[in-house]
Design a protein around this motif. Sequence first.
Motif, PDB file in Angstrom:
ATOM      1  N   ARG A 276      -4.240   1.277  -2.682  1.00 11.06           N
ATOM      2  CA  ARG A 276      -4.520   0.032  -1.933  1.00 11.06           C
ATOM      3  C   ARG A 276      -3.732  -1.212  -2.755  1.00 11.06           C
ATOM      4  O   ARG A 276      -3.929  -1.541  -3.893  1.00 11.06           O
ATOM      5  CB  ARG A 276      -5.952  -0.249  -1.610  1.00 11.06           C
ATOM      6  CG  ARG A 276      -6.445   0.994  -0.865  1.00 11.06           C
ATOM      7  CD  ARG A 276      -7.962   0.861  -0.729  1.00 11.06           C
ATOM      8  NE  ARG A 276      -8.726   1.841  -0.026  1.00 11.06           N
ATOM      9  CZ  ARG A 276      -8.676   2.112   1.161  1.00 11.06           C
ATOM     10  NH1 ARG A 276      -7.988   1.212   2.046  1.00 11.06           N
ATOM     11  NH2 ARG A 276      -9.297   3.100   1.914  1.00 11.06           N
ATOM     12  N   PRO A 277      -3.625  -2.120  -1.772  1.00 10.89           N
ATOM     13  CA  PRO A 277      -2.924  -3.540  -2.284  1.00 10.89           C
ATOM     14  C   PRO A 277      -4.158  -4.111  -3.357  1.00 10.89           C
ATOM     15  O   PRO A 277      -5.167  -4.049  -2.807  1.00 10.89           O
ATOM     16  CB  PRO A 277      -2.486  -4.208  -1.332  1.00 10.89           C
ATOM     17  CG  PRO A 277      -3.098  -3.591  -0.151  1.00 10.89           C
ATOM     18  CD  PRO A 277      -3.289  -2.094  -0.445  1.00 10.89           C
ATOM     19  N   GLY A 278      -3.713  -4.916  -4.114  1.00  9.00           N
ATOM     20  CA  GLY A 278      -4.817  -5.567  -4.988  1.00  9.00           C
ATOM     21  C   GLY A 278      -5.658  -4.694  -6.026  1.00  9.00           C
ATOM     22  O   GLY A 278      -6.706  -5.215  -6.436  1.00  9.00           O
ATOM     23  N   THR A 279      -5.100  -3.523  -6.184  1.00  4.03           N
ATOM     24  CA  THR A 279      -5.752  -2.472  -7.071  1.00  4.03           C
ATOM     25  C   THR A 279      -4.803  -2.075  -8.125  1.00  4.03           C
ATOM     26  O   THR A 279      -3.695  -2.146  -8.062  1.00  4.03           O
ATOM     27  CB  THR A 279      -6.307  -1.148  -6.345  1.00  4.03           C
ATOM     28  OG1 THR A 279      -5.414  -0.602  -5.767  1.00  4.03           O
ATOM     29  CG2 THR A 279      -7.193  -1.510  -5.358  1.00  4.03           C
ATOM     30  N   ALA A 280      -5.204  -1.782  -9.386  1.00  2.23           N
ATOM     31  CA  ALA A 280      -4.479  -1.310 -10.253  1.00  2.23           C
ATOM     32  C   ALA A 280      -5.020   0.412 -10.700  1.00  2.23           C
ATOM     33  O   ALA A 280      -6.315   0.576 -11.065  1.00  2.23           O
ATOM     34  CB  ALA A 280      -4.727  -2.131 -11.597  1.00  2.23           C
ATOM     35  N   THR A 281      -3.978   1.018 -10.860  1.00  5.52           N
ATOM     36  CA  THR A 281      -4.250   2.525 -11.079  1.00  5.52           C
ATOM     37  C   THR A 281      -3.483   3.116 -12.430  1.00  5.52           C
ATOM     38  O   THR A 281      -2.312   2.581 -12.196  1.00  5.52           O
ATOM     39  CB  THR A 281      -3.913   3.149  -9.735  1.00  5.52           C
ATOM     40  OG1 THR A 281      -4.706   3.095  -8.892  1.00  5.52           O
ATOM     41  CG2 THR A 281      -4.404   4.990 -10.206  1.00  5.52           C
TER      42      THR A 281
ATOM     43  N   GLN B 172       0.907  -1.140   0.083  1.00  3.39           N
ATOM     44  CA  GLN B 172      -0.054  -0.181   0.055  1.00  3.39           C
ATOM     45  C   GLN B 172       0.796   1.044   0.103  1.00  3.39           C
ATOM     46  O   GLN B 172       1.766   1.235   0.618  1.00  3.39           O
ATOM     47  CB  GLN B 172      -0.867  -0.093   1.016  1.00  3.39           C
ATOM     48  CG  GLN B 172      -1.772   1.258   1.470  1.00  3.39           C
ATOM     49  CD  GLN B 172      -2.718   1.047   2.549  1.00  3.39           C
ATOM     50  OE1 GLN B 172      -3.751   0.531   2.316  1.00  3.39           O
ATOM     51  NE2 GLN B 172      -2.522   1.589   3.481  1.00  3.39           N
ATOM     52  N   ILE B 173       0.558   2.259  -0.806  1.00  2.00           N
ATOM     53  CA  ILE B 173       1.316   3.500  -0.858  1.00  2.00           C
ATOM     54  C   ILE B 173       0.418   4.713  -0.396  1.00  2.00           C
ATOM     55  O   ILE B 173      -0.802   4.963  -1.148  1.00  2.00           O
ATOM     56  CB  ILE B 173       1.679   3.617  -2.349  1.00  2.00           C
ATOM     57  CG1 ILE B 173       2.725   2.732  -2.741  1.00  2.00           C
ATOM     58  CG2 ILE B 173       2.632   5.204  -2.060  1.00  2.00           C
ATOM     59  CD1 ILE B 173       3.169   2.759  -3.871  1.00  2.00           C
TER      60      ILE B 173
ATOM     61  N   ARG C 177      -1.546  -7.818  -6.302  1.00  2.00           N
ATOM     62  CA  ARG C 177      -0.302  -6.617  -6.162  1.00  2.00           C
ATOM     63  C   ARG C 177      -0.932  -5.202  -6.419  1.00  2.00           C
ATOM     64  O   ARG C 177      -2.123  -5.006  -6.784  1.00  2.00           O
ATOM     65  CB  ARG C 177       0.440  -6.969  -7.611  1.00  2.00           C
ATOM     66  CG  ARG C 177       1.126  -8.292  -7.818  1.00  2.00           C
ATOM     67  CD  ARG C 177       1.667  -8.526  -8.994  1.00  2.00           C
ATOM     68  NE  ARG C 177       3.199  -8.268  -8.884  1.00  2.00           N
ATOM     69  CZ  ARG C 177       3.836  -8.475 -10.171  1.00  2.00           C
ATOM     70  NH1 ARG C 177       3.195  -8.999 -11.166  1.00  2.00           N
ATOM     71  NH2 ARG C 177       5.077  -8.261 -10.076  1.00  2.00           N
ATOM     72  N   LEU C 178      -0.261  -4.375  -5.896  1.00  2.00           N
ATOM     73  CA  LEU C 178      -0.609  -2.842  -6.478  1.00  2.00           C
ATOM     74  C   LEU C 178       0.233  -2.578  -7.701  1.00  2.00           C
ATOM     75  O   LEU C 178       1.481  -2.890  -7.660  1.00  2.00           O
ATOM     76  CB  LEU C 178      -0.009  -1.903  -5.199  1.00  2.00           C
ATOM     77  CG  LEU C 178      -0.001  -0.346  -5.420  1.00  2.00           C
ATOM     78  CD1 LEU C 178      -1.350  -0.041  -5.665  1.00  2.00           C
ATOM     79  CD2 LEU C 178       0.630   0.222  -4.262  1.00  2.00           C
ATOM     80  N   VAL C 179      -0.693  -2.296  -8.425  1.00  2.00           N
ATOM     81  CA  VAL C 179      -0.182  -2.063  -9.761  1.00  2.00           C
ATOM     82  C   VAL C 179      -0.386  -0.585 -10.334  1.00  2.00           C
ATOM     83  O   VAL C 179      -1.438  -0.048 -10.184  1.00  2.00           O
ATOM     84  CB  VAL C 179      -0.759  -3.114 -10.908  1.00  2.00           C
ATOM     85  CG1 VAL C 179      -0.263  -2.566 -12.514  1.00  2.00           C
ATOM     86  CG2 VAL C 179      -0.654  -4.354 -10.599  1.00  2.00           C
TER      87      VAL C 179
END
Length: 210
Positions: free
Chosen positions: A26-31, A2-3, A180-182
């Motif tokens: 958030r972890p598990g998201t792609a932005t 997480q960032i 993953r955070l992508v």
Amino acid sequence: MQIEANGLGKRFHREWIFRGLTHLFRPGTATALLGPNGSGKSTLLNTLSGQILATEGTLTYSVDGQVVPVEEVPRRLAYCAPYLELIEELTLTELLHFHTRFKPLRPGITPTRLIELMYLEKSRHKLVRDFSSGMKQRLKLALALYADSPLLLLDEPTTNLDRTGVEWYLEHVAVSVTNRLVLVSSNVPEEYGFCQQQLSVTDFGAKAAR
């Protein structure tokens, strides 16, 4: 991973590239980080990764609720960008064995299996310097997509890829982003179609920063 960015800004000399970014990745998201060429997407991506120091604001990294010091972030991320260099004096097999000593692959993926996934079996003993630009980009992508890291950063991922290469990217990114955070820096919709969130750099870029 997480960032958390709070009031993040980056200035070169007297010009603000971006300013006032507050966002929770958030972890598990792609932005997708969107904007035209020259808008500061790559600078933002590098700042979020900790590779470039912010001029103002804070960045907090954490994994499973535990804070991660910024100096430990590089070993927890995988990065693909057109400007990153490969060790071209090595063969493909040599490069993979060298690279994975420092950046292990996901469980079940060996260098031999990665070569198969890239469809580069006939080039396993070929020097990387003799690869086409498309082959080099596919190699960079594979090293990032299949790295055992909780943070995945992709900067203009389909650069130098032909239609077949783009289809390869879309197939393999789809199976590589889970848990993953992508972050994807792009202005090509096809590159970031899988992202759940979008941030426009122009919303907090140079004009917004004045």
